[in-house]
Design an enzyme around this catalytic site. Sequence first.
Site, PDB file in Angstrom:
ATOM      1  N   CYS A  74       0.819  -1.214   0.000  1.00  0.00           N
ATOM      2  CA  CYS A  74       0.000   0.000   0.000  1.00  0.00           C
ATOM      3  C   CYS A  74       0.852   1.263   0.000  1.00  0.00           C
ATOM      4  O   CYS A  74       1.950   1.290   0.562  1.00  0.00           O
ATOM      5  CB  CYS A  74      -0.916   0.011   1.212  1.00  0.00           C
ATOM      6  SG  CYS A  74      -2.114  -1.329   1.238  1.00  0.00           S
ATOM      7  N   GLU A 128       0.305   3.957   1.663  1.00  0.00           N
ATOM      8  CA  GLU A 128       0.492   4.453   3.028  1.00  0.00           C
ATOM      9  C   GLU A 128       1.704   3.794   3.683  1.00  0.00           C
ATOM     10  O   GLU A 128       2.494   4.461   4.359  1.00  0.00           O
ATOM     11  CB  GLU A 128      -0.753   4.175   3.884  1.00  0.00           C
ATOM     12  CG  GLU A 128      -2.023   4.813   3.371  1.00  0.00           C
ATOM     13  CD  GLU A 128      -2.852   3.876   2.494  1.00  0.00           C
ATOM     14  OE1 GLU A 128      -4.088   3.948   2.602  1.00  0.00           O
ATOM     15  OE2 GLU A 128      -2.279   3.072   1.726  1.00  0.00           O
ATOM     16  N   CYS A 153      -6.675   0.610   4.155  1.00  0.00           N
ATOM     17  CA  CYS A 153      -7.107  -0.762   4.420  1.00  0.00           C
ATOM     18  C   CYS A 153      -6.841  -1.100   5.883  1.00  0.00           C
ATOM     19  O   CYS A 153      -6.193  -0.349   6.613  1.00  0.00           O
ATOM     20  CB  CYS A 153      -6.381  -1.736   3.492  1.00  0.00           C
ATOM     21  SG  CYS A 153      -4.636  -1.989   3.907  1.00  0.00           S
ATOM     22  N   CYS A 164      -3.134  -1.169   6.895  1.00  0.00           N
ATOM     23  CA  CYS A 164      -2.559   0.170   7.005  1.00  0.00           C
ATOM     24  C   CYS A 164      -3.062   0.880   8.259  1.00  0.00           C
ATOM     25  O   CYS A 164      -2.303   1.573   8.937  1.00  0.00           O
ATOM     26  CB  CYS A 164      -2.863   1.001   5.761  1.00  0.00           C
ATOM     27  SG  CYS A 164      -1.847   0.505   4.360  1.00  0.00           S
TER      28      CYS A 164
END
Length: 108
Positions: free
Chosen positions: A57, A59, A90, A93
Site C-alpha cells: 500500500c 500508506e 485498508c 494500514c
Amino acid sequence: MSNLSQPDQDLVEAARAIIKLRYKEDWHHVGAALRTRSGKVFSAVHLEAYIGRIAVCAEAIALGMAAAAGDTEIDTIVAVNKDGKIVSPCGMCREMISDYSPNAVVII
C-alpha cells in the site's frame, strides 16, 4: 475539502500530485501522503506486482520513507485513488498507522 485546514488540504494535494505523476495501469493506482509531527511530508504510490498476489500500500511505503528518514511520528495521513478521490486506508494500514502513531489523524 473546505472543512480541512490549509495544511491538510496541501496534504491531500500532495497525494493527488504523486498519483497523477506516477499512475500506471495495473501497477500504481493509489497515492498517499503523510505529514510527520516535525512537519515533513512523504508521498508514495501503491506497488502492485503484475503477476501474483503481492501488493504494498501507498500508506505503508510513505511510512517506510519516513522511517528511512528517521521521522515516524505521523501527524496526518491521506490516501487517494487514481482519480484523486480520498479513500480509506485498508485494515493493515490502519493497524500500522496506529502502531506508529496512535493519535494520528486519518483524512477520510
